[in-house]
Every structure is written in structure tokens, then in C-alpha cells.
Design a protein around this motif. Structure first.
Motif, PDB file in Angstrom:
ATOM      1  N   LYS A  21       0.838  -1.194   0.000  1.00  0.00           N
ATOM      2  CA  LYS A  21       0.000   0.000   0.000  1.00  0.00           C
ATOM      3  C   LYS A  21       0.869   1.238   0.000  1.00  0.00           C
ATOM      4  O   LYS A  21       2.043   1.204   0.347  1.00  0.00           O
ATOM      5  CB  LYS A  21      -0.977   0.018   1.171  1.00  0.00           C
ATOM      6  CG  LYS A  21      -0.353   0.408   2.497  1.00  0.00           C
ATOM      7  CD  LYS A  21      -0.021  -0.814   3.285  1.00  0.00           C
ATOM      8  CE  LYS A  21       0.710  -0.512   4.557  1.00  0.00           C
ATOM      9  NZ  LYS A  21       2.107  -0.942   4.508  1.00  0.00           N
ATOM     10  N   SER A  23       0.098   5.656   0.681  1.00  0.00           N
ATOM     11  CA  SER A  23      -0.934   6.641   0.982  1.00  0.00           C
ATOM     12  C   SER A  23      -0.331   8.033   1.120  1.00  0.00           C
ATOM     13  O   SER A  23       0.884   8.196   1.280  1.00  0.00           O
ATOM     14  CB  SER A  23      -1.693   6.270   2.258  1.00  0.00           C
ATOM     15  OG  SER A  23      -0.842   6.368   3.376  1.00  0.00           O
ATOM     16  N   THR A  24      -1.206   9.009   1.066  1.00  0.00           N
ATOM     17  CA  THR A  24      -0.829  10.391   1.284  1.00  0.00           C
ATOM     18  C   THR A  24      -2.059  11.159   1.754  1.00  0.00           C
ATOM     19  O   THR A  24      -3.189  10.751   1.472  1.00  0.00           O
ATOM     20  CB  THR A  24      -0.251  11.046   0.011  1.00  0.00           C
ATOM     21  OG1 THR A  24       0.165  12.380   0.314  1.00  0.00           O
ATOM     22  CG2 THR A  24      -1.254  11.090  -1.103  1.00  0.00           C
ATOM     23  N   ARG A  57      -3.298  10.596  -5.928  1.00  0.00           N
ATOM     24  CA  ARG A  57      -3.325   9.224  -6.459  1.00  0.00           C
ATOM     25  C   ARG A  57      -1.967   8.831  -7.024  1.00  0.00           C
ATOM     26  O   ARG A  57      -1.497   7.710  -6.807  1.00  0.00           O
ATOM     27  CB  ARG A  57      -4.413   9.070  -7.525  1.00  0.00           C
ATOM     28  CG  ARG A  57      -5.788   8.794  -6.958  1.00  0.00           C
ATOM     29  CD  ARG A  57      -6.788   8.436  -8.042  1.00  0.00           C
ATOM     30  NE  ARG A  57      -7.035   9.546  -8.945  1.00  0.00           N
ATOM     31  CZ  ARG A  57      -7.914  10.519  -8.708  1.00  0.00           C
ATOM     32  NH1 ARG A  57      -8.629  10.513  -7.612  1.00  0.00           N
ATOM     33  NH2 ARG A  57      -8.086  11.491  -9.584  1.00  0.00           N
ATOM     34  N   ALA A  60       0.410   8.219  -4.045  1.00  0.00           N
ATOM     35  CA  ALA A  60       0.056   6.978  -3.354  1.00  0.00           C
ATOM     36  C   ALA A  60       0.463   5.764  -4.187  1.00  0.00           C
ATOM     37  O   ALA A  60       0.997   4.781  -3.652  1.00  0.00           O
ATOM     38  CB  ALA A  60      -1.442   6.947  -3.053  1.00  0.00           C
ATOM     39  N   TYR A  81      -7.965   1.853  -5.286  1.00  0.00           N
ATOM     40  CA  TYR A  81      -7.787   3.151  -4.627  1.00  0.00           C
ATOM     41  C   TYR A  81      -8.896   3.327  -3.605  1.00  0.00           C
ATOM     42  O   TYR A  81     -10.017   2.861  -3.793  1.00  0.00           O
ATOM     43  CB  TYR A  81      -7.878   4.307  -5.629  1.00  0.00           C
ATOM     44  CG  TYR A  81      -6.713   4.417  -6.563  1.00  0.00           C
ATOM     45  CD1 TYR A  81      -5.492   4.914  -6.130  1.00  0.00           C
ATOM     46  CD2 TYR A  81      -6.835   4.037  -7.890  1.00  0.00           C
ATOM     47  CE1 TYR A  81      -4.417   5.017  -7.001  1.00  0.00           C
ATOM     48  CE2 TYR A  81      -5.771   4.141  -8.758  1.00  0.00           C
ATOM     49  CZ  TYR A  81      -4.573   4.633  -8.310  1.00  0.00           C
ATOM     50  OH  TYR A  81      -3.509   4.733  -9.168  1.00  0.00           O
ATOM     51  N   SER A  83     -10.300   6.572  -0.813  1.00  0.00           N
ATOM     52  CA  SER A  83     -10.086   7.939  -0.333  1.00  0.00           C
ATOM     53  C   SER A  83     -11.053   8.238   0.800  1.00  0.00           C
ATOM     54  O   SER A  83     -12.126   7.641   0.888  1.00  0.00           O
ATOM     55  CB  SER A  83     -10.253   8.959  -1.462  1.00  0.00           C
ATOM     56  OG  SER A  83     -11.577   8.974  -1.924  1.00  0.00           O
ATOM     57  N   GLU A  92      -7.299  11.846   2.443  1.00  0.00           N
ATOM     58  CA  GLU A  92      -6.314  10.773   2.336  1.00  0.00           C
ATOM     59  C   GLU A  92      -6.647   9.950   1.117  1.00  0.00           C
ATOM     60  O   GLU A  92      -7.809   9.636   0.864  1.00  0.00           O
ATOM     61  CB  GLU A  92      -6.340   9.867   3.563  1.00  0.00           C
ATOM     62  CG  GLU A  92      -5.364   8.698   3.413  1.00  0.00           C
ATOM     63  CD  GLU A  92      -5.491   7.648   4.488  1.00  0.00           C
ATOM     64  OE1 GLU A  92      -4.463   7.027   4.807  1.00  0.00           O
ATOM     65  OE2 GLU A  92      -6.604   7.437   5.007  1.00  0.00           O
ATOM     66  N   VAL A  93      -5.626   9.598   0.361  1.00  0.00           N
ATOM     67  CA  VAL A  93      -5.781   8.678  -0.764  1.00  0.00           C
ATOM     68  C   VAL A  93      -4.856   7.508  -0.510  1.00  0.00           C
ATOM     69  O   VAL A  93      -3.684   7.690  -0.154  1.00  0.00           O
ATOM     70  CB  VAL A  93      -5.431   9.352  -2.109  1.00  0.00           C
ATOM     71  CG1 VAL A  93      -5.432   8.334  -3.232  1.00  0.00           C
ATOM     72  CG2 VAL A  93      -6.409  10.473  -2.403  1.00  0.00           C
ATOM     73  N   MET A  94      -5.385   6.300  -0.672  1.00  0.00           N
ATOM     74  CA  MET A  94      -4.582   5.090  -0.489  1.00  0.00           C
ATOM     75  C   MET A  94      -4.675   4.250  -1.752  1.00  0.00           C
ATOM     76  O   MET A  94      -5.746   4.096  -2.325  1.00  0.00           O
ATOM     77  CB  MET A  94      -5.077   4.289   0.709  1.00  0.00           C
ATOM     78  CG  MET A  94      -4.288   3.006   0.921  1.00  0.00           C
ATOM     79  SD  MET A  94      -4.789   2.117   2.401  1.00  0.00           S
ATOM     80  CE  MET A  94      -4.002   3.112   3.634  1.00  0.00           C
ATOM     81  N   TYR A  96      -3.657   0.353  -2.969  1.00  0.00           N
ATOM     82  CA  TYR A  96      -3.283  -0.922  -2.368  1.00  0.00           C
ATOM     83  C   TYR A  96      -3.564  -2.075  -3.326  1.00  0.00           C
ATOM     84  O   TYR A  96      -4.339  -1.940  -4.264  1.00  0.00           O
ATOM     85  CB  TYR A  96      -3.995  -1.140  -1.036  1.00  0.00           C
ATOM     86  CG  TYR A  96      -5.509  -1.185  -1.139  1.00  0.00           C
ATOM     87  CD1 TYR A  96      -6.175  -2.404  -1.224  1.00  0.00           C
ATOM     88  CD2 TYR A  96      -6.269  -0.023  -1.131  1.00  0.00           C
ATOM     89  CE1 TYR A  96      -7.557  -2.456  -1.313  1.00  0.00           C
ATOM     90  CE2 TYR A  96      -7.639  -0.064  -1.227  1.00  0.00           C
ATOM     91  CZ  TYR A  96      -8.285  -1.285  -1.306  1.00  0.00           C
ATOM     92  OH  TYR A  96      -9.643  -1.325  -1.408  1.00  0.00           O
TER      93      TYR A  96
END
Length: 103
Positions: A21, A23-24, A57, A60, A81, A83, A92-94, A96
């Protein structure tokens, strides 16, 4: 690095290495936030926020790929994705998925 949203890659056999993963959490500056608030009165695309989410995106995804490469992965399957709003004006966007190595 191959990134796919499917659980397979045509013509490839692989072993699963594990979850990866990246993220940001991003926010826009106050000046842009105010101008985007005015945009909601007349409607239309909130371009500053679209740009922010695209950047988030990309970052991440980059972090997820770095984690997969550190595991020795050749690809990430089932990539997704997610969020979520963290606070007013910040999200936050992840990215994974499952890191895999070709056999």
C-alpha cells in the motif's frame, strides 16, 4: 512494474508476496480553498481539487510500487484506490493491492 485491477495477468503464473500500500494526505492552500468555495455557488468542476486528487493518487501509487519493489515483486494485482476525508479541505488517498512475483 505491472499494475492491474484484475486478480490475474494473462499468460503469467505468479506467487503472492503480500499486501502492499501507499498513501498520502493532501490539502489545498487557503487561497485556493476560498476560490473553490465560490465555484460551488455556480456549479462546475472544482479543478484545483481534481488536480489535488490526481496528484495524491499518483503519489500513493508511487509509494505502493516502491513497497512492492522492495519485496521483489514483478507486479501488483487487484490494485485499488480508496479515499477519505480527514478534515475540512484535506483528504487521504490510499493505493493498495497484492504484490506478486512471476514464476
Amino acid at each position: 512494474m505491472i499494475l492491474v485491477t484484475t486478480d490475474y495477468i494473462a499468460g503469467k503464473n505468479f506467487e503472492m508476496l503480500g499486501l502492499v500500500k501507499g498513501s498520502t494526505i493532501q490539502s489545498k492552500n487557503l487561497g485556493r480553498d476560498i476560490t473553490q468555495s465560490f465555484k460551488t455557488l455556480v456549479g462546475g468542476e472544482l479543478k484545483a481539487y481534481t488536480e489535488m486528487m490526481n496528484d495524491a493518487r499518483a503519489l500513493a501509487t508511487k509509494r505502493m510500487v516502491e513497497e512492492a519493489e522492495a519485496m521483489g515483486a514483478d507486479a501488483v494485482v487487484n490494485m485499488r484506490y480508496s479515499s477519505a476525508s480527514v478534515m475540512q479541505g484535506a483528504a487521504e488517498v490510499m493505493a493498495y493491492g497484492t504484490a506478486v512475483k512471476f514464476v
